[in-house]
Design an enzyme around this catalytic site. Structure first.
Site, PDB file in Angstrom:
ATOM      1  N   MET A 162      43.729  47.944  21.305  1.00 38.03           N
ATOM      2  CA  MET A 162      42.612  48.180  22.037  1.00 38.03           C
ATOM      3  C   MET A 162      42.501  49.561  22.398  1.00 38.03           C
ATOM      4  SD  MET A 162      41.967  46.896  24.957  1.00 38.03           S
ATOM      5  CE  MET A 162      43.395  46.922  25.701  1.00 38.03           C
ATOM      6  N   HIS A 439      49.646  50.350  32.806  1.00 41.79           N
ATOM      7  CA  HIS A 439      48.758  50.191  32.111  1.00 41.79           C
ATOM      8  C   HIS A 439      47.894  48.346  32.232  1.00 41.79           C
ATOM      9  CE1 HIS A 439      51.634  47.393  29.542  1.00 41.79           C
ATOM     10  NE2 HIS A 439      51.601  47.183  30.782  1.00 41.79           N
ATOM     11  N   GLU A 440      46.631  48.763  31.686  1.00 37.66           N
ATOM     12  CA  GLU A 440      45.387  47.801  31.466  1.00 37.66           C
ATOM     13  C   GLU A 440      45.107  47.519  32.354  1.00 37.66           C
ATOM     14  OE1 GLU A 440      44.711  46.424  29.485  1.00 37.66           O
ATOM     15  OE2 GLU A 440      46.334  47.173  27.792  1.00 37.66           O
ATOM     16  N   GLY A 441      45.092  48.355  33.475  1.00 37.26           N
ATOM     17  CA  GLY A 441      44.190  49.113  34.911  1.00 37.26           C
ATOM     18  C   GLY A 441      45.754  48.906  35.991  1.00 37.26           C
ATOM     19  N   HIS A 446      42.872  47.779  40.661  1.00 35.57           N
ATOM     20  CA  HIS A 446      42.981  46.312  40.530  1.00 35.57           C
ATOM     21  C   HIS A 446      42.912  45.836  42.975  1.00 35.57           C
ATOM     22  CE1 HIS A 446      43.698  44.802  36.648  1.00 35.57           C
ATOM     23  NE2 HIS A 446      44.761  46.047  36.453  1.00 35.57           N
TER      24      HIS A 446
END
Length: 597
Positions: A162, A439-441, A446
């Site tokens: 990604m 990572h991933e936000g 969030h």
């Protein structure tokens, strides 16, 4: 190195006693499965984890990837591991039979990834990054793209990634500058730009790397509305050959942990020779990518729990074996020393790990179960599961990630000076845990997502559904004094959460910045309440099972009850301080000026 890295018994408890995962087989998509097939999958995961992944845990940390002559070299054992995952069908396990998959529920597959991550987090990420990328292609790509790329990805010969982040556009994806310019071939574009922090973005354990990359088509809308999704292979297939595609590796980042998996800096189209293939429709790339990102966010939470669990069992083994001192009341120095697990403060640190990790595992498997309902159910059941999954995803990602940093720290503390050395694995787990809040936000992202979007979506319907689920479990505990004591505390906690939520929503219309300034603290408060709910669920089952349990299971269920008590006595009480802050009118972080630092 510790022998145990996860509990097969605890995993079975979550899957079959709390969730009753066998219920999923009532849906046509999963109907060929049963408890026996689920157990076979988990046993296979345990075998691979123990024999292939765990033996390389330390080696992969010590022998981190290096950029040599423009190619990232990884541990030589990874090639056979990735190919094994492909040969055994792990990469496409959740996909349909027609695609060569096993139609395996996400609940079971995520339980397996938990096992892999606990054995060796770095090694475990390669195949499932490919799963996510392949899922984007199969969901939105043309039949030609699917046929071109996915078979080799499923087989473990081609890596999937990604590719979002850029030097000046981390979480702010609307600011990406990578461009796509149409060629004279339909659906084919020239891609130019650079991407950073790309997990498995280049390595020599696979023949090719396929990037699912965000870029903006020239002349398209500005901002996020102009983002499109492309398949950008490192080597593009053409007439049965693989041609170099002008995706160059400019560097590999050297990290504090998670060292076995390379994080690459990619230069794309520097020589005007990078070809990308449009996935789906133009300008819809961000909405497509969020499918993969949301799946990955539950995965990040699971990885955090995996690492924390491995650290917990390493510290538990050490605490049982390491003699030091005597009980506080024992004054006779001639008496033998006792294992440190006998000391109350060590038990506190072990209970802290157990309570956070097993509570978080329950939440993550619950989210996985909702994902299966979204995929296989219909009507209201499907819609409600989708709303609950949306609401809980930022919590399922962030709570285990943030708390995993603290639980692995507790594991190091239990080992004392030994924990600070590379002779024991907990220092590695401590370093590896730190990536997950990032990572991933990030956790801050969030928090904004939960308070600014998820709580208010469909006029608060998701929150209403969650409260109804919690209330059902509260009612189920009223029959026993112990359960009633916990449910009373949880009811009070729900009242605090509702009061804070209503207060913040009342601030929103007049002052958006103040409304969201402490969204991260709101996320923390919400997370604590949700994990308390998970422990209430586990307590109900444990109480019911105790009377007929044999000795080993009695110990197991008693451990569950004590961990629940610990969470309510030591963790749930923290919401009082958080609510006081969130209800305060003092906007110190908003009014603080840059020049005053």
């Amino acid at each position: 190195m510790a022998n145990q890295f996860y509990s097969k018994r605890d995993l079975a408890f979550h899957l079959y006693e709390v969730l009753n995962a066998e219920q999923l087989t009532q849906f046509p998509y999963f109907q060929d499965h049963n408890r026996e097939s689920f157990d076979m999958v988990l046993d296979a995961a345990g075998q691979i984890a123990g024999s292939l992944l765990k033996p390389l845990l330390t080696e992969m940390d010590r022998q981190e990837p290096q950029l040599v002559d423009g190619k990232i070299r990884v541990h030589p054992g990874l090639a056979s591991i990735i190919r094994r995952f492909g040969e055994d069908g792990w990469i496409n396990a959740p996909f349909s039979y027609e695609e060569g998959g096993q139609q395996l529920p996400a609940t079971i597959l995520n339980a397996a990834t938990f096992i892999f991550g606990a054995a060796n987090y770095s090694a475990s990420v390669f195949p499932f990054l490919t799963t996510g990328a392949a899922n984007l292609l199969r969901s939105f790509g043309s039949p030609e793209l699917i046929d071109t790329f996915t078979p080799n990805m499923y087989a473990g010969r081609w890596q999937g990634t990604m590719a979002l982040t850029e030097p000046d556009a981390g979480s702010s994806l609307s600011d990406i500058t990578t461009t796509a310019e149409p060629t004279d071939q339909p659906g084919t574009y020239k891609i130019r730009g650079q991407k950073i922090y790309i997990s498995a973005g280049d390595h020599d354990a696979c023949e090719n790397v396929v990037h699912l990359m965000l870029a903006k088509i020239k002349g398209g809308p500005v901002g996020a509305k102009g983002i499109s999704l492309f398949a950008v292979p490192q080597k593009r297939p053409e007439n049965g050959r693989l041609l170099v595609n002008d995706v160059l590796t400019a560097g590999v980042y050297h990290k504090m942990g998670y060292k076995g998996a390379p994080i690459a800096h990619l230069m794309v189209g520097s020589n005007d020779g990078c070809i990308g293939y449009l996935v789906g429709e133009p300008h819809k790339g961000l909405s497509y990518m969020f499918q993969m990102m949301n799946e990955a966010r539950v995965g990040v939470g699971m990885n955090a729990v995996s690492i924390g669990t491995a650290a917990y069992y390493a510290s538990l083994e050490y605490a049982r074996e390491r003699p030091q001192g005597r009980l506080i009341a024992e004054k006779d120095p001639s008496k033998p020393q006792v294992p440190i697990i006998c000391h109350a403060d060590v038990k506190r640190m072990l209970l802290f790990q157990k309570a956070v990790l097993e509570g978080s595992l329950g939440l993550l498997l619950q989210c996985s179960y909702y994902a299966d309902l979204v995929h296989a159910a219909e009507g209201d059941e499907q819609e409600n599961a989708a709303l609950l999954l949306d609401l809980l995803t930022p919590i399922a990602k962030s709570y285990p990630s943030e708390m995993g940093c603290l639980t692995t720290s507790a594991a190091v503390q239990i080992l004392g000076g030994a924990g600070y050395t590379t002779d024991f694995p907990v220092e590695q787990f401590y370093r590896e845990a730190r990536i997950h809040p990032i990572h991933e936000g990030t956790t801050g992202i969030h928090g904004l997502d939960l308070l600014g979007r998820k709580v208010i979506m469909q006029n608060g319907k998701a929150v209403t559904l969650l409260l109804a689920e919690i209330q059902k479990d509260i009612i189920a505990t009223q029959a026993s004094p112990e359960g009633s004591a916990l449910s009373d505390q949880l009811s009070a906690a729900l009242g605090i959460l509702d009061n804070v939520t209503q207060h913040l929503l009342s601030v929103a219309p007049s002052d958006t910045e103040a409304f969201l300034a402490d969204a991260t603290l709101y996320l923390e408060l919400f997370g604590i309440v949700v994990i308390a709910w998970q422990w209430l669920r586990q307590t109900i089952i444990s109480q019911q099972a105790l009377s007929d349990a044999h000795e080993d299971d009695r110990n197991f269920y008693q451990g569950k009850r004590m961990a629940a008590r610990y969470f309510y006595e030591y963790e749930l009480v923290k919401i009082h301080a958080l609510s006081r802050r969130l209800l305060s009118a003092d906007r110190v972080t908003v009014t603080m000026q840059n020049e005053w630092f």
